[in-house]
Design a protein around this motif. Structure first.
Motif, PDB file in Angstrom:
ATOM      1  N   ARG A   1       0.830  -1.206   0.000  1.00 38.71           N
ATOM      2  CA  ARG A   1       0.000   0.000   0.000  1.00 38.71           C
ATOM      3  C   ARG A   1       0.865   1.257   0.000  1.00 38.71           C
ATOM      4  O   ARG A   1       0.572   2.234  -0.696  1.00 38.71           O
ATOM      5  N   ARG A   2       1.952   1.232   0.759  1.00 36.40           N
ATOM      6  CA  ARG A   2       2.851   2.387   0.797  1.00 36.40           C
ATOM      7  C   ARG A   2       3.539   2.589  -0.552  1.00 36.40           C
ATOM      8  O   ARG A   2       3.729   3.723  -0.992  1.00 36.40           O
ATOM      9  N   GLU A   3       3.928   1.501  -1.188  1.00 36.29           N
ATOM     10  CA  GLU A   3       4.591   1.601  -2.487  1.00 36.29           C
ATOM     11  C   GLU A   3       3.665   2.221  -3.530  1.00 36.29           C
ATOM     12  O   GLU A   3       4.121   2.965  -4.398  1.00 36.29           O
ATOM     13  N   GLN A   4       2.385   1.935  -3.464  1.00 42.07           N
ATOM     14  CA  GLN A   4       1.436   2.561  -4.391  1.00 42.07           C
ATOM     15  C   GLN A   4       1.449   4.082  -4.230  1.00 42.07           C
ATOM     16  O   GLN A   4       1.428   4.817  -5.218  1.00 42.07           O
ATOM     17  N   GLU A   5       1.476   4.539  -2.998  1.00 38.06           N
ATOM     18  CA  GLU A   5       1.532   5.978  -2.744  1.00 38.06           C
ATOM     19  C   GLU A   5       2.839   6.564  -3.282  1.00 38.06           C
ATOM     20  O   GLU A   5       2.852   7.641  -3.885  1.00 38.06           O
ATOM     21  N   LEU A   6       3.943   5.856  -3.063  1.00 39.91           N
ATOM     22  CA  LEU A   6       5.243   6.336  -3.551  1.00 39.91           C
ATOM     23  C   LEU A   6       5.310   6.370  -5.070  1.00 39.91           C
ATOM     24  O   LEU A   6       5.857   7.304  -5.661  1.00 39.91           O
ATOM     25  N   GLN A   7       4.775   5.351  -5.714  1.00 38.59           N
ATOM     26  CA  GLN A   7       4.819   5.302  -7.170  1.00 38.59           C
ATOM     27  C   GLN A   7       4.136   6.512  -7.792  1.00 38.59           C
ATOM     28  O   GLN A   7       4.602   7.046  -8.805  1.00 38.59           O
ATOM     29  N   ALA A   8       3.057   6.959  -7.192  1.00 45.95           N
ATOM     30  CA  ALA A   8       2.354   8.133  -7.707  1.00 45.95           C
ATOM     31  C   ALA A   8       3.246   9.374  -7.637  1.00 45.95           C
ATOM     32  O   ALA A   8       3.257  10.194  -8.561  1.00 45.95           O
ATOM     33  N   VAL A   9       4.021   9.516  -6.568  1.00 42.50           N
ATOM     34  CA  VAL A   9       4.930  10.659  -6.428  1.00 42.50           C
ATOM     35  C   VAL A   9       6.109  10.510  -7.383  1.00 42.50           C
ATOM     36  O   VAL A   9       6.489  11.451  -8.088  1.00 42.50           O
ATOM     37  N   LEU A  10       6.701   9.323  -7.411  1.00 41.25           N
ATOM     38  CA  LEU A  10       7.880   9.098  -8.250  1.00 41.25           C
ATOM     39  C   LEU A  10       7.567   9.280  -9.733  1.00 41.25           C
ATOM     40  O   LEU A  10       8.439   9.690 -10.508  1.00 41.25           O
ATOM     41  N   ALA A  11       6.349   8.991 -10.128  1.00 41.71           N
ATOM     42  CA  ALA A  11       5.958   9.168 -11.529  1.00 41.71           C
ATOM     43  C   ALA A  11       6.022  10.645 -11.944  1.00 41.71           C
ATOM     44  O   ALA A  11       6.167  10.943 -13.134  1.00 41.71           O
ATOM     45  N   LEU A  12       5.956  11.538 -10.982  1.00 41.16           N
ATOM     46  CA  LEU A  12       6.021  12.980 -11.269  1.00 41.16           C
ATOM     47  C   LEU A  12       7.461  13.477 -11.432  1.00 41.16           C
ATOM     48  O   LEU A  12       7.675  14.601 -11.879  1.00 41.16           O
ATOM     49  N   MET A  13       8.440  12.661 -11.077  1.00 43.43           N
ATOM     50  CA  MET A  13       9.846  13.055 -11.146  1.00 43.43           C
ATOM     51  C   MET A  13      10.459  12.672 -12.491  1.00 43.43           C
ATOM     52  O   MET A  13      10.103  11.637 -13.059  1.00 43.43           O
ATOM     53  N   PRO A  14      11.431  13.472 -12.966  1.00 41.02           N
ATOM     54  CA  PRO A  14      12.153  13.076 -14.173  1.00 41.02           C
ATOM     55  C   PRO A  14      12.947  11.785 -13.921  1.00 41.02           C
ATOM     56  O   PRO A  14      13.411  11.531 -12.805  1.00 41.02           O
ATOM     57  N   SER A  15      13.110  10.993 -14.954  1.00 48.19           N
ATOM     58  CA  SER A  15      13.785   9.701 -14.845  1.00 48.19           C
ATOM     59  C   SER A  15      15.196   9.821 -14.251  1.00 48.19           C
ATOM     60  O   SER A  15      15.595   9.007 -13.420  1.00 48.19           O
ATOM     61  N   SER A  16      15.948  10.832 -14.660  1.00 44.61           N
ATOM     62  CA  SER A  16      17.323  10.986 -14.165  1.00 44.61           C
ATOM     63  C   SER A  16      17.338  11.249 -12.661  1.00 44.61           C
ATOM     64  O   SER A  16      18.220  10.773 -11.945  1.00 44.61           O
ATOM     65  N   LYS A  17      16.365  11.995 -12.171  1.00 41.67           N
ATOM     66  CA  LYS A  17      16.288  12.274 -10.730  1.00 41.67           C
ATOM     67  C   LYS A  17      15.874  11.021  -9.960  1.00 41.67           C
ATOM     68  O   LYS A  17      16.328  10.793  -8.839  1.00 41.67           O
ATOM     69  N   ARG A  18      14.995  10.217 -10.556  1.00 41.73           N
ATOM     70  CA  ARG A  18      14.625   8.946  -9.912  1.00 41.73           C
ATOM     71  C   ARG A  18      15.847   8.045  -9.791  1.00 41.73           C
ATOM     72  O   ARG A  18      16.040   7.383  -8.773  1.00 41.73           O
ATOM     73  N   MET A  19      16.689   7.998 -10.823  1.00 41.18           N
ATOM     74  CA  MET A  19      17.894   7.169 -10.782  1.00 41.18           C
ATOM     75  C   MET A  19      18.837   7.662  -9.692  1.00 41.18           C
ATOM     76  O   MET A  19      19.388   6.873  -8.931  1.00 41.18           O
ATOM     77  N   ALA A  20      19.034   8.971  -9.605  1.00 44.16           N
ATOM     78  CA  ALA A  20      19.906   9.529  -8.568  1.00 44.16           C
ATOM     79  C   ALA A  20      19.355   9.214  -7.177  1.00 44.16           C
ATOM     80  O   ALA A  20      20.107   8.863  -6.263  1.00 44.16           O
ATOM     81  N   LEU A  21      18.041   9.332  -7.028  1.00 45.15           N
ATOM     82  CA  LEU A  21      17.412   9.011  -5.744  1.00 45.15           C
ATOM     83  C   LEU A  21      17.621   7.542  -5.393  1.00 45.15           C
ATOM     84  O   LEU A  21      17.970   7.209  -4.255  1.00 45.15           O
ATOM     85  N   LEU A  22      17.448   6.672  -6.363  1.00 52.07           N
ATOM     86  CA  LEU A  22      17.636   5.245  -6.140  1.00 52.07           C
ATOM     87  C   LEU A  22      19.053   4.932  -5.681  1.00 52.07           C
ATOM     88  O   LEU A  22      19.253   4.216  -4.695  1.00 52.07           O
ATOM     89  N   GLU A  23      20.033   5.490  -6.358  1.00 54.94           N
ATOM     90  CA  GLU A  23      21.433   5.242  -5.983  1.00 54.94           C
ATOM     91  C   GLU A  23      21.729   5.750  -4.576  1.00 54.94           C
ATOM     92  O   GLU A  23      22.386   5.076  -3.780  1.00 54.94           O
ATOM     93  N   GLY A  24      21.238   6.929  -4.265  1.00 54.60           N
ATOM     94  CA  GLY A  24      21.463   7.490  -2.936  1.00 54.60           C
ATOM     95  C   GLY A  24      20.771   6.686  -1.845  1.00 54.60           C
ATOM     96  O   GLY A  24      21.347   6.428  -0.781  1.00 54.60           O
ATOM     97  N   LEU A  25      19.551   6.259  -2.107  1.00 55.76           N
ATOM     98  CA  LEU A  25      18.812   5.479  -1.104  1.00 55.76           C
ATOM     99  C   LEU A  25      19.416   4.092  -0.899  1.00 55.76           C
ATOM    100  O   LEU A  25      19.412   3.580   0.223  1.00 55.76           O
ATOM    101  N   GLU A  26      19.944   3.482  -1.960  1.00 53.26           N
ATOM    102  CA  GLU A  26      20.608   2.192  -1.797  1.00 53.26           C
ATOM    103  C   GLU A  26      21.820   2.329  -0.881  1.00 53.26           C
ATOM    104  O   GLU A  26      22.047   1.501   0.009  1.00 53.26           O
TER     105      GLU A  26
END
Length: 161
Positions: free
Chosen positions: A114-139
C-alpha cells in the motif's frame, strides 16, 4: 570537467535535514496506508524483529531504548494479535526469543504494498534521471543504516554475554 565537479559536496547535516523532511512527507503520504491495527511503537517492534529475527527481550529493549516492562507489554499485544511469536531458546530455557509470525510478515508485506502505491504516484512525477539519482542514494543510505543497526545490536549482545 563537468559543472557538477565544481558543486560543493553537501554536508551530512544538510542531507539529514532534507532526509528528515522527506521522512515527514512520507508519513503524510503513508497516512493513507494506515498501519492499523499496529501502533507506531508496535511497528518499530515488527520492523526490528524483521531485521533481527530471534532476538531476546533485552536486545529488543536496547534497540527501542525502552524499559523491559514497556517492551514486554508491546510484545504481549503483538503476540495477542498474532504478529509475534515467543519461542524458548534451545540453549537456555530461561531465555525467550522473539520472531515475526507468518501473520506478522503478511501484515508488513501488505503495508509495504500500500505504501509503495503511494510512492509510485509521487515518483511518476519526477524526471527519470532524478529517480535514478534518488535510487542510488537510497541504496547507499540503506546499506549504511543496516550496518549501523547491526553494529548496535552486536554491541548490545556483547554486553549481555
Amino acid at each position: 570537467m563537468t559543472v557538477a565537479a565544481f558543486r560543493p559536496r553537501p554536508e551530512p547535516v544538510e542531507v539529514a535535514r532534507v532526509t528528515a523532511t522527506a521522512g515527514e512527507l512520507l508519513e503524510v503520504l503513508w497516512g493513507r496506508a494506515s498501519t492499523a491495527p499496529a501502533s507506531a511503537s508496535q511497528m518499530r517492534v515488527l520492523l526490528t524483529l524483521e531485521h533481527q529475527d530471534g532476538i531476546n527481550l533485552r536486545t529488543l529493549c536496547d534497540t527501542l531504548s525502552s524499559t523491559p516492562p514497556s517492551t514486554s507489554r508491546l510484545c504481549d499485544r503483538l503476540v495477542a494479535a498474532g504478529f509475534v511469536e515467543r519461542v524458548v531458546s534451545p540453549a537456555d530455557r530461561r531465555e525467550v526469543r522473539l520472531h515475526l509470525s507468518s501473520r506478522g510478515r503478511a501484515f508488513l508485506e501488505d503495508l509495504r504494498a500500500r505504501r509503495e502505491q503511494e510512492l509510485q504516484a509521487v515518483l511518476a512525477l519526477m524526471p527519470s534521471s532524478k529517480r535514478m539519482a534518488l535510487l542510488e542514494g537510497l541504496e547507499a543510505f540503506c546499506g549504511a543504516a543496516a550496518l549501523q543497526i547491526q553494529d548496535k545490536a552486536q554491541r548490545a549482545d556483547d554486553q549481555t554475554a
